[in-house]
Design a protein around this motif. Structure first.
Motif, PDB file in Angstrom:
ATOM      1  N   ILE A 117      44.972  27.396  46.310  1.00  0.00           N
ATOM      2  CA  ILE A 117      44.417  27.310  47.676  1.00  0.00           C
ATOM      3  C   ILE A 117      45.283  28.138  48.632  1.00  0.00           C
ATOM      4  O   ILE A 117      44.784  28.956  49.411  1.00  0.00           O
ATOM      5  N   TYR A 118      46.589  27.919  48.557  1.00  0.00           N
ATOM      6  CA  TYR A 118      47.520  28.551  49.493  1.00  0.00           C
ATOM      7  C   TYR A 118      47.546  30.074  49.292  1.00  0.00           C
ATOM      8  O   TYR A 118      47.412  30.835  50.248  1.00  0.00           O
ATOM      9  N   ARG A 167      45.366  32.078  47.751  1.00  0.00           N
ATOM     10  CA  ARG A 167      44.113  32.769  48.024  1.00  0.00           C
ATOM     11  C   ARG A 167      43.837  32.820  49.524  1.00  0.00           C
ATOM     12  O   ARG A 167      43.315  33.802  50.035  1.00  0.00           O
ATOM     13  N   HIS A 168      44.198  31.759  50.254  1.00  0.00           N
ATOM     14  CA  HIS A 168      43.924  31.726  51.683  1.00  0.00           C
ATOM     15  C   HIS A 168      44.619  32.883  52.404  1.00  0.00           C
ATOM     16  O   HIS A 168      44.047  33.510  53.292  1.00  0.00           O
ATOM     17  N   TRP A 169      45.852  33.170  52.029  1.00  0.00           N
ATOM     18  CA  TRP A 169      46.607  34.208  52.735  1.00  0.00           C
ATOM     19  C   TRP A 169      46.391  35.599  52.158  1.00  0.00           C
ATOM     20  O   TRP A 169      46.816  36.593  52.770  1.00  0.00           O
ATOM     21  N   ALA A 181      32.901  38.244  45.152  1.00  0.00           N
ATOM     22  CA  ALA A 181      33.357  38.434  46.548  1.00  0.00           C
ATOM     23  C   ALA A 181      33.460  39.913  46.896  1.00  0.00           C
ATOM     24  O   ALA A 181      33.750  40.729  46.048  1.00  0.00           O
ATOM     25  N   GLN A 200      43.194  36.800  50.467  1.00  0.00           N
ATOM     26  CA  GLN A 200      41.865  36.684  49.843  1.00  0.00           C
ATOM     27  C   GLN A 200      41.419  37.943  49.115  1.00  0.00           C
ATOM     28  O   GLN A 200      40.946  37.869  47.983  1.00  0.00           O
ATOM     29  N   GLN A 201      41.556  39.079  49.761  1.00  0.00           N
ATOM     30  CA  GLN A 201      41.023  40.308  49.142  1.00  0.00           C
ATOM     31  C   GLN A 201      41.774  40.667  47.859  1.00  0.00           C
ATOM     32  O   GLN A 201      41.160  40.975  46.843  1.00  0.00           O
ATOM     33  N   VAL A 212      35.336  32.238  41.216  1.00  0.00           N
ATOM     34  CA  VAL A 212      35.356  32.244  42.691  1.00  0.00           C
ATOM     35  C   VAL A 212      35.525  33.670  43.233  1.00  0.00           C
ATOM     36  O   VAL A 212      34.851  34.075  44.171  1.00  0.00           O
TER      37      VAL A 212
END
Lengths: 99, 216
Positions: free
Chosen positions: B45-46, B48-50, B216, B52-53, B212
């Motif tokens: 979570i952490y 990927r949040h910061w 994207a 993402q690309q 996931v």
């Protein structure tokens, strides 16, 4: 066929169907932030495994208590741990050359 | 949980009490295992949040077909083991052994696909997040974080699979010695719980690794 075996086979078919939905959903053009929604079928698969293969409904109350306690603390861990990245706002500061 | 142990230790009020305590103990252990894997999911979570690309760019390099086949293999392995538990409830030791061997072979197939094929391709394509990492440019750091998660997550899960294979093998040996019957099979249930739990962890890891970031 033994009703319990039939129940297990039905659960397995349900798991494969959920896996197919999850696999197909991963190719949808979702927004980058909305892509974790692909995890919804996975959560349902976990529920099916716990009910059908791990037989969580049978046995003493303590097994459901242990499972609920594990899930509760996992939610607390992930919830508190996610608070910072989900709520922090990054303000970009323009740098200037000081002469 | 209707089985009755052939031997009862002094601290239990009845054989049923002994069996229920053993199964409850296994569930308590699995609750601690949930918290063992929790930080790994939090890291996903952490990170990927910061990033993402970059993180999603890393995810697109994974071999989704091998991952999907492995998911089917593991789910089927859990099904076969659970069928074995059903057979021993009716006293079918031979069927239990057959099911355990089937589940064991599928578990071995999972490990061979994961570490013999997938990891080997990953190393050949320089996807290990070391100094020789293949992905360059602005997405490099995020992709590298993804592969740290990928290698750590699959290694920890693989170790759990290895322990599971040893446990299922132990059940096969004990069943061959006729130590289980319709009146005593608590270890068969306890190992089955562990085996399904390892399956569950993979069910969560599979979309985090392969799905996931893919579209994207």
């Amino acid at each position: 066929m033994n009703p319990r075996l039939r129940h297990l086979l039905l659960a397995w078919e349900l798991l494969l169907a959920l896996l197919a939905i999850e696999f197909g959903a991963s190719f949808l053009a979702l927004d980058r932030a909305a892509r974790p929604l692909v995890l919804v079928p996975a959560a349902l698969m976990v529920a099916v495994v716990s009910v059908a293969f791990m037989d969580i409904r049978r046995g003493p109350e303590t097994i459901r208590l242990c499972a609920a306690a594990g899930l509760l603390w996992l939610c607390i861990l992930l919830g508190l741990g996610s608070l910072d990245p989900m709520t922090r706002v990054i303000h970009h500061v323009r740098t200037t050359n000081i002469k | 949980m209707s089985e009755v142990s052939s031997t009862q230790e002094f601290q239990y009020s009845s054989p049923r009490h002994q069996a229920e305590t053993a199964i409850s103990g296994m569930w308590l252990f699995l609750a601690t295992e949930m918290l063992f894997f929790g930080p790994l999911f939090l890291a996903w979570i952490y990170s990927r949040h910061w990033n993402q690309q970059g993180f999603d760019a890393g995810a697109r390099q994974t071999e989704v077909i091998v991952g999907t086949v492995n998911t089917v293999v593991l789910v089927t392995s859990s099904l076969i083991y659970s069928m074995g538990v059903t057979f021993i409830e009716g006293g079918g030791t031979r069927r239990l052994i057959q099911c355990c061997i089937g589940a064991w072979l599928l578990g071995l197939m999972f490990l061979l696909l994961k570490f013999g094929i997938e990891w080997r391709h990953d190393f050949e394509r320089r996807l290990f997040p070391g100094s020789d990492f293949a992905i360059d440019g602005p997405l490099r750091d995020g992709a590298r974080l993804f592969f740290v998660f990928y290698f750590l997550g699959t290694a920890v899960h693989g170790l759990h699979m290895l322990v599971g294979l040893i446990l299922v093998g132990w059940i096969i040996l004990r069943a061959r010695r006729n130590e289980f019957s319709s009146s005593y099979y608590t270890p068969v249930i306890a190992v089955g719980l562990y085996w399904s739990f390892v399956d569950m962890v993979w069910i969560i890891l599979y979309p985090l690794i392969y799905l996931v970031g893919r579209g994207a």
